[in-house]
Design a protein around this motif. Structure first.
Motif, short mmCIF file in Angstrom:
data_model
loop_
_atom_site.label_atom_id
_atom_site.label_comp_id
_atom_site.label_asym_id
_atom_site.label_seq_id
_atom_site.Cartn_x
_atom_site.Cartn_y
_atom_site.Cartn_z
N ASP A 27 -26.11 -49.48 -13.11
CA ASP A 27 -25.15 -50.12 -12.20
C ASP A 27 -23.84 -49.31 -12.22
O ASP A 27 -23.59 -48.55 -13.15
CB ASP A 27 -24.95 -51.55 -12.71
CG ASP A 27 -23.89 -52.29 -11.95
OD1 ASP A 27 -23.91 -52.25 -10.71
OD2 ASP A 27 -23.02 -52.91 -12.60
N ASP A 29 -20.18 -50.47 -10.79
CA ASP A 29 -18.92 -51.16 -11.06
C ASP A 29 -19.01 -51.97 -12.36
O ASP A 29 -19.92 -52.76 -12.53
CB ASP A 29 -18.57 -52.08 -9.89
CG ASP A 29 -18.21 -51.29 -8.65
OD1 ASP A 29 -17.14 -50.66 -8.66
OD2 ASP A 29 -19.00 -51.27 -7.69
N GLY A 30 -18.07 -51.73 -13.23
CA GLY A 30 -18.08 -52.43 -14.52
C GLY A 30 -18.97 -51.77 -15.55
O GLY A 30 -19.05 -52.22 -16.69
N GLU A 63 -20.09 -60.60 -8.79
CA GLU A 63 -20.26 -59.17 -8.93
C GLU A 63 -21.71 -58.75 -8.84
O GLU A 63 -22.59 -59.41 -9.40
CB GLU A 63 -19.72 -58.74 -10.29
CG GLU A 63 -19.32 -57.34 -10.28
CD GLU A 63 -19.46 -56.73 -11.64
OE1 GLU A 63 -19.13 -57.35 -12.64
OE2 GLU A 63 -19.89 -55.57 -11.66
N GLU A 187 -26.47 -52.90 -17.08
CA GLU A 187 -25.75 -53.83 -16.20
C GLU A 187 -24.58 -54.47 -16.92
O GLU A 187 -24.55 -54.52 -18.15
CB GLU A 187 -26.70 -54.96 -15.79
CG GLU A 187 -27.37 -54.75 -14.45
CD GLU A 187 -26.41 -54.88 -13.28
OE1 GLU A 187 -25.28 -55.34 -13.47
OE2 GLU A 187 -26.80 -54.51 -12.16
N ASN A 188 -23.65 -55.02 -16.17
CA ASN A 188 -22.56 -55.77 -16.80
C ASN A 188 -22.43 -57.19 -16.26
O ASN A 188 -21.66 -57.97 -16.81
CB ASN A 188 -21.22 -55.06 -16.59
CG ASN A 188 -20.75 -55.19 -15.16
OD1 ASN A 188 -21.50 -54.87 -14.24
ND2 ASN A 188 -19.55 -55.70 -14.96
CA CA Z 1 -21.53 -54.29 -12.02
#
Ligand code: CA
Length: 247
Positions: A27, A29-30, A63, A187-188
């Motif tokens: 992933d 973002d983050g 998100e 992942e976040n």
């Molecule tokens: Ca993310």
């Protein structure tokens, strides 16, 4: 942290004899970028002026969602119907504009170490993001050289159903030409974790945001680290366990 045990638990859960680590579906973002505070702020500055009731925290939980899903969720809550496509596109353009007005986003600390370790173990790295925002996608080649060359890049524009649907991760497996038990997901966000698990892949969660770690376990994460740096220190051991543990 018993890493071998988490691998064994995955093998039992999906009912395969063993697993291997040929690809990492990652992933953006983050995970690769410390971009969530900016995304949250940009969404809030786009949606709140419309008079739609919303709070910053909920954008953290949304998100991983695509543009369509996020905007329709807010519209359905406020007005009881989906947003017309032209409205949705205009709102997303405004969100991107707000995002660009904020301070530049930096790569996530420790993410470069994670990528280096994966590449040095001959693990194919594949980007799987719900985002279709050029702002960060354009930075990938500079910040993570050679890690996400085409076709190993899936964005929000490539899929019909975004996370938490397994579609983006299933597409990632296909691009890397590997089976679910030959990869890991990184992942976040809870929705992203759900997508990875639904695709049948061993899912690592890195808790780089404000949510409680239990939310990531509840979404089905096989293992949770509290940062990318923390994950990097355990990654060689995880790859080794994945390649050796058998039932
Ligand atoms: Ca993310």
């Amino acid at each position: 942290m018993d890493i071998e045990k988490t691998v064994r638990r995955y093998i039992e859960r999906v009912g395969c004899a063993s697993m291997s680590c040929k690809a990492a579906l990652i992933d953006m973002d983050g995970v690769l970028y410390d971009s969530m505070p900016n995304h949250v702020e940009a969404w809030y500055r786009t949606i709140a002026p419309l008079g739609i009731d919303c709070c910053r925290e909920e954008f953290f939980l949304l998100e991983g969602s695509t543009r369509t899903r996020t905007i329709n969720l807010l519209f359905n809550r406020a007005y009881g119907h989906d947003a017309p496509e032209e409205v949705s596109l205009a709102l997303y353009a405004e969100k991107v504009r707000q995002f660009r007005l904020l301070d530049a986003v930096k790569p996530m600390p420790g993410a470069d170490a994670v990528i280096d370790i994966l590449l040095s173990h001959n693990v194919r790295t594949v980007l799987v993001t719900g985002s279709s925002q050029g702002t960060l996608l354009e930075c990938l080649d500079d910040d993570y050289p050679r890690a996400f060359n085409l076709p190993y890049r899936i964005t929000g524009e490539d899929v019909k159903n975004g996370k938490p649907s397994p579609e983006p991760y299933l597409m990632g497996l296909q691009r890397a030409e590997v089976l679910p038990n030959e990869a890991i997901v990184i992942e976040n966000a809870p929705l992203g974790v759900e997508a990875g698990v639904a695709a049948g892949v061993f899912t690592v969660a890195v808790n780089t945001g404000p949510i409680p770690p239990q939310a990531l376990y509840d979404a089905g994460a096989d293992i949770v680290f509290d940062s990318m740096s923390h994950f990097a220190t355990h990654l060689p051991q995880l790859i080794d366990a994945i390649n050796t543990v058998k039932l």
